[in-house]
Design a protein around this motif. Structure first.
Motif, PDB file in Angstrom:
ATOM      1  N   GLY A 167      91.666 -13.213 -24.064  1.00 60.86           N
ATOM      2  CA  GLY A 167      92.393 -12.306 -23.191  1.00 60.86           C
ATOM      3  C   GLY A 167      93.784 -12.804 -22.835  1.00 60.86           C
ATOM      4  O   GLY A 167      94.341 -13.709 -23.468  1.00 60.86           O
ATOM      5  N   THR A 168      94.329 -12.193 -21.778  1.00 61.58           N
ATOM      6  CA  THR A 168      95.684 -12.543 -21.338  1.00 61.58           C
ATOM      7  C   THR A 168      95.778 -13.986 -20.874  1.00 61.58           C
ATOM      8  O   THR A 168      96.773 -14.671 -21.123  1.00 61.58           O
ATOM      9  CB  THR A 168      96.113 -11.595 -20.200  1.00 61.58           C
ATOM     10  OG1 THR A 168      96.014 -10.247 -20.646  1.00 61.58           O
ATOM     11  CG2 THR A 168      97.534 -11.872 -19.763  1.00 61.58           C
ATOM     12  N   PHE A 171      96.020 -16.369 -23.945  1.00 66.81           N
ATOM     13  CA  PHE A 171      97.308 -16.304 -24.625  1.00 66.81           C
ATOM     14  C   PHE A 171      98.413 -16.931 -23.771  1.00 66.81           C
ATOM     15  O   PHE A 171      99.277 -17.644 -24.285  1.00 66.81           O
ATOM     16  CB  PHE A 171      97.670 -14.860 -24.950  1.00 66.81           C
ATOM     17  CG  PHE A 171      98.988 -14.727 -25.660  1.00 66.81           C
ATOM     18  CD1 PHE A 171      99.086 -14.978 -27.013  1.00 66.81           C
ATOM     19  CD2 PHE A 171     100.131 -14.372 -24.958  1.00 66.81           C
ATOM     20  CE1 PHE A 171     100.303 -14.876 -27.667  1.00 66.81           C
ATOM     21  CE2 PHE A 171     101.352 -14.266 -25.601  1.00 66.81           C
ATOM     22  CZ  PHE A 171     101.438 -14.516 -26.969  1.00 66.81           C
ATOM     23  N   ALA A 172      98.394 -16.677 -22.463  1.00 68.03           N
ATOM     24  CA  ALA A 172      99.399 -17.273 -21.579  1.00 68.03           C
ATOM     25  C   ALA A 172      99.278 -18.795 -21.578  1.00 68.03           C
ATOM     26  O   ALA A 172     100.294 -19.510 -21.577  1.00 68.03           O
ATOM     27  CB  ALA A 172      99.251 -16.720 -20.169  1.00 68.03           C
ATOM     28  N   ARG A 175     100.693 -20.137 -24.876  1.00 66.06           N
ATOM     29  CA  ARG A 175     102.157 -20.093 -24.868  1.00 66.06           C
ATOM     30  C   ARG A 175     102.737 -21.205 -23.999  1.00 66.06           C
ATOM     31  O   ARG A 175     103.745 -21.842 -24.377  1.00 66.06           O
ATOM     32  CB  ARG A 175     102.616 -18.721 -24.375  1.00 66.06           C
ATOM     33  CG  ARG A 175     104.109 -18.497 -24.426  1.00 66.06           C
ATOM     34  CD  ARG A 175     104.448 -17.042 -24.159  1.00 66.06           C
ATOM     35  NE  ARG A 175     103.841 -16.575 -22.918  1.00 66.06           N
ATOM     36  CZ  ARG A 175     103.873 -15.305 -22.535  1.00 66.06           C
ATOM     37  NH1 ARG A 175     104.434 -14.394 -23.313  1.00 66.06           N
ATOM     38  NH2 ARG A 175     103.314 -14.947 -21.385  1.00 66.06           N
ATOM     39  N   PRO A 196      94.653 -11.488 -29.457  1.00 68.07           N
ATOM     40  CA  PRO A 196      94.918 -11.271 -28.030  1.00 68.07           C
ATOM     41  C   PRO A 196      95.843 -10.071 -27.793  1.00 68.07           C
ATOM     42  O   PRO A 196      96.859  -9.908 -28.461  1.00 68.07           O
ATOM     43  CB  PRO A 196      95.582 -12.583 -27.598  1.00 68.07           C
ATOM     44  CG  PRO A 196      95.012 -13.611 -28.527  1.00 68.07           C
ATOM     45  CD  PRO A 196      94.847 -12.912 -29.841  1.00 68.07           C
ATOM     46  N   TYR A 197      95.469  -9.227 -26.828  1.00 64.84           N
ATOM     47  CA  TYR A 197      96.223  -8.008 -26.547  1.00 64.84           C
ATOM     48  C   TYR A 197      96.221  -7.734 -25.047  1.00 64.84           C
ATOM     49  O   TYR A 197      95.482  -8.352 -24.275  1.00 64.84           O
ATOM     50  CB  TYR A 197      95.617  -6.818 -27.300  1.00 64.84           C
ATOM     51  CG  TYR A 197      94.186  -6.507 -26.935  1.00 64.84           C
ATOM     52  CD1 TYR A 197      93.876  -5.624 -25.900  1.00 64.84           C
ATOM     53  CD2 TYR A 197      93.123  -7.101 -27.613  1.00 64.84           C
ATOM     54  CE1 TYR A 197      92.566  -5.332 -25.558  1.00 64.84           C
ATOM     55  CE2 TYR A 197      91.805  -6.819 -27.285  1.00 64.84           C
ATOM     56  CZ  TYR A 197      91.536  -5.939 -26.257  1.00 64.84           C
ATOM     57  OH  TYR A 197      90.225  -5.663 -25.918  1.00 64.84           O
ATOM     58  N   MET A 198      97.057  -6.771 -24.655  1.00 70.05           N
ATOM     59  CA  MET A 198      97.165  -6.375 -23.243  1.00 70.05           C
ATOM     60  C   MET A 198      96.135  -5.274 -22.945  1.00 70.05           C
ATOM     61  O   MET A 198      96.061  -4.285 -23.677  1.00 70.05           O
ATOM     62  CB  MET A 198      98.580  -5.857 -22.958  1.00 70.05           C
ATOM     63  CG  MET A 198      99.659  -6.894 -23.132  1.00 70.05           C
ATOM     64  SD  MET A 198     101.316  -6.203 -22.870  1.00 70.05           S
ATOM     65  CE  MET A 198     101.531  -5.302 -24.391  1.00 70.05           C
ATOM     66  N   ARG A 199      95.405  -5.420 -21.872  1.00 70.82           N
ATOM     67  CA  ARG A 199      94.384  -4.432 -21.516  1.00 70.82           C
ATOM     68  C   ARG A 199      94.924  -3.262 -20.683  1.00 70.82           C
ATOM     69  O   ARG A 199      94.424  -2.139 -20.829  1.00 70.82           O
ATOM     70  CB  ARG A 199      93.230  -5.098 -20.771  1.00 70.82           C
ATOM     71  CG  ARG A 199      92.498  -6.154 -21.597  1.00 70.82           C
ATOM     72  CD  ARG A 199      91.246  -6.626 -20.894  1.00 70.82           C
ATOM     73  NE  ARG A 199      90.671  -7.787 -21.565  1.00 70.82           N
ATOM     74  CZ  ARG A 199      89.843  -7.711 -22.596  1.00 70.82           C
ATOM     75  NH1 ARG A 199      89.490  -6.541 -23.077  1.00 70.82           N
ATOM     76  NH2 ARG A 199      89.359  -8.817 -23.158  1.00 70.82           N
ATOM     77  N   TYR A 231      99.404  -5.589 -28.754  1.00 71.74           N
ATOM     78  CA  TYR A 231      99.166  -6.987 -29.111  1.00 71.74           C
ATOM     79  C   TYR A 231     100.334  -7.845 -28.624  1.00 71.74           C
ATOM     80  O   TYR A 231     101.503  -7.457 -28.756  1.00 71.74           O
ATOM     81  CB  TYR A 231      98.987  -7.146 -30.613  1.00 71.74           C
ATOM     82  CG  TYR A 231      97.750  -6.467 -31.151  1.00 71.74           C
ATOM     83  CD1 TYR A 231      96.502  -7.062 -31.026  1.00 71.74           C
ATOM     84  CD2 TYR A 231      97.821  -5.218 -31.760  1.00 71.74           C
ATOM     85  CE1 TYR A 231      95.356  -6.438 -31.502  1.00 71.74           C
ATOM     86  CE2 TYR A 231      96.685  -4.587 -32.237  1.00 71.74           C
ATOM     87  CZ  TYR A 231      95.456  -5.206 -32.102  1.00 71.74           C
ATOM     88  OH  TYR A 231      94.326  -4.584 -32.572  1.00 71.74           O
ATOM     89  N   PHE A 232     100.007  -8.990 -28.085  1.00 73.13           N
ATOM     90  CA  PHE A 232     101.057  -9.875 -27.583  1.00 73.13           C
ATOM     91  C   PHE A 232     101.993 -10.316 -28.696  1.00 73.13           C
ATOM     92  O   PHE A 232     103.205 -10.369 -28.510  1.00 73.13           O
ATOM     93  CB  PHE A 232     100.431 -11.109 -26.906  1.00 73.13           C
ATOM     94  CG  PHE A 232      99.776 -10.814 -25.596  1.00 73.13           C
ATOM     95  CD1 PHE A 232     100.522 -10.477 -24.492  1.00 73.13           C
ATOM     96  CD2 PHE A 232      98.394 -10.849 -25.466  1.00 73.13           C
ATOM     97  CE1 PHE A 232      99.931 -10.198 -23.273  1.00 73.13           C
ATOM     98  CE2 PHE A 232      97.776 -10.576 -24.256  1.00 73.13           C
ATOM     99  CZ  PHE A 232      98.551 -10.245 -23.156  1.00 73.13           C
TER     100      PHE A 232
END
Length: 462
Positions: A167-168, A171-172, A175, A196-199, A231-232
């Motif tokens: 999830g977010t 990915f955060a 990064r 990973p993508y934004m919900r 997607y991020f």
């Protein structure tokens, strides 16, 4: 006044005791002695310097002579070697002339047979390797049968940074890790088949897109008018799991469709659902939560569960989008952010398709648990303006399936008939790893217990 006396003149001072106005004899004697001392000292110093200079010259001459003699000896030695080398070929020629003088045909025919023995030696090894080469393909076929996608043999066995969940938060974290350590290798393990993508766009922007293929492209317009994907990052941003160990500059790899089922805290390793083990240096548990459902719906039977959506993932968005185009009525249970967003999104669509959208919740207004009353009332008015039928203070008592319709019975006696239910009643923290890892779970809120640094155990963060 001076008693009749006259001052007597003071004599002029001189540096020497001799007569005034000239050089005394003592001064001349001193100069002569100093000069003689300087000459004697110079003579004393000149003699050893001269001897040393002559010695260094003699040494240089001696070294030159030795070097010259050494060169002469080497030259003489080389001459002797050259004479010996010149004398040797005569003997070698005599030795070589012996086989040359003999008739070549018979010798050549005799020398040809020795070569055939080598072929049988070369032909034997090819027979031995084939059985060895035929064994690995069977192993590979077994692995591919277990996993048609990425075989366990290609999984990285060790990850300096292991992030559980796609999830977010994961990915955060990836990064931030790469920002602090550009050469870091980060591995993300997620149950979902997607990167990973934004919900949030799943319940907002994607529903307002004019693109009929939005369920395939998953692209939407942002508040500034620019279009982007949910997607991020694109797939090119990530490195393949098979190249994880060999990546020189590090990178982020994602194992999709994989679930961590066991965690060995002492051994710093995890086990996946296909029995693959991956060790780690530091681990982040970011599994989030799973959608919560109402017990009355779970007890209602299979037919009701088939017509109920627990909205959370991309596949849920695609499924609800397809269902909403083929039914006449949908009921959203829940008045929080997710329920209100879906109600507005589906309500906007109802103006074109004639879909009846109903939203019910136990509060007096939308988002009544998080907003003050006046803001909750304003939100409820906006939802109704989108064409949504809002039922407040609704407590679900029972759910049944009759005559191709779902009947929702409320505690106050009201009955709502609908074709499909969307349950948006919150999340349950995903704490499946707590038992195997020995992590503490809060009895009140249901999540992992951590310290001020969000650390649950040594090298494990949540």
């Amino acid at each position: 006044l001076n008693n009749g006396r006259r001052p007597a003149p003071v004599p002029v001072a001189h540096m020497s005791t001799g007569p005034a106005g000239g050089v005394s004899g003592e001064t001349k004697l001193y100069v002569l002695l100093f000069g003689a001392a300087c000459v004697a000292g110079g003579a004393v110093l000149w003699k050893p310097l001269k001897q040393k200079r002559s010695m260094s010259r003699d040494q240089n001459l001696k070294q030159l002579r030795q070097k010259h003699h050494h060169q002469l000896r080497q030259k003489h030695h080389h001459q002797q070697l050259s004479l010996q080398l010149k004398s040797r070929p005569v003997k070698q020629q005599n030795c070589l002339q012996v086989p040359a003088s003999q008739p070549s045909p018979p010798e050549l025919t005799e020398q040809v047979p020795p070569s055939p023995p080598s072929p049988p030696e070369l032909t034997e090894p090819p027979h031995a390797p084939p059985p060895e080469l035929t064994e690995p393909p069977h192993v590979e076929s077994v692995e591919s049968a277990v996993d048609p996608g990425l075989s366990p043999a290609k999984f990285p066995s060790h990850a300096p940074y292991l992030l559980i969940g796609g999830g977010t938060a994961s990915f955060a974290a990836a990064r931030s890790i790469r920002a602090r350590d550009p050469g870091a290798r980060v591995l993300i393990v997620t149950e979902e088949p997607d990167l990973p993508y934004m919900r949030p766009p799943l319940s907002k922007e994607l529903w307002f897109s004019d693109d009929p293929t939005v369920t395939d492209t998953l692209r939407f317009k942002q508040w500034n008018g620019k279009e982007r994907s949910i997607y991020f990052q694109p797939p090119s941003f990530y490195i393949g799991p098979e190249a994880f160990d060999s990546a020189e500059n590090g990178g982020v790899a994602v194992l999709t469709g994989r679930k961590v089922v066991h965690m060995d805290v002492r051994g710093n390793k995890v086990q996946l659902d296909d029995d693959t083990e991956i060790s780690y240096d530091k681990c982040l548990i970011a599994t989030g939560g799973v959608p919560r459902n109402l017990q009355v719906i779970e007890r209602a039977g299979e037919e009701v569960m088939k017509r109920t959506t627990l909205f959370r993932k991309i596949e849920d968005f695609k499924a609800l989008d397809k269902v909403s185009r083929n039914i006449t009525s949908v009921t959203i249970i829940g008045g929080g952010f997710l329920g209100s967003e879906l109600a507005c999104a589906l309500g906007r669509r109802s103006a074109e398709s004639g879909l009846e959208v109903i939203q019910m919740y136990p509060e007096r207004g939308n988002m009544g648990k998080v907003l003050p009353e006046y803001l909750s009332n304003w939100t409820t008015a906006k939802v109704k303006k989108e064409g949504v039928k809002v039922i407040t203070e609704a407590l679900v008592k029972a759910v049944t399936y009759k005559d191709d319709k779902i009947e929702i019975q409320l505690k106050d006696g009201r009955v709502v008939k609908t074709d499909h239910i969307v349950a948006a009643v919150g999340l349950e923290p995903s704490v499946d790893l707590a038992k195997s890892a020995g992590l503490e779970v809060d009895s009140d809120f249901g999540g992992y217990r951590v310290n001020a640094e969000l650390q649950a155990r040594s090298n494990i963060w949540v």
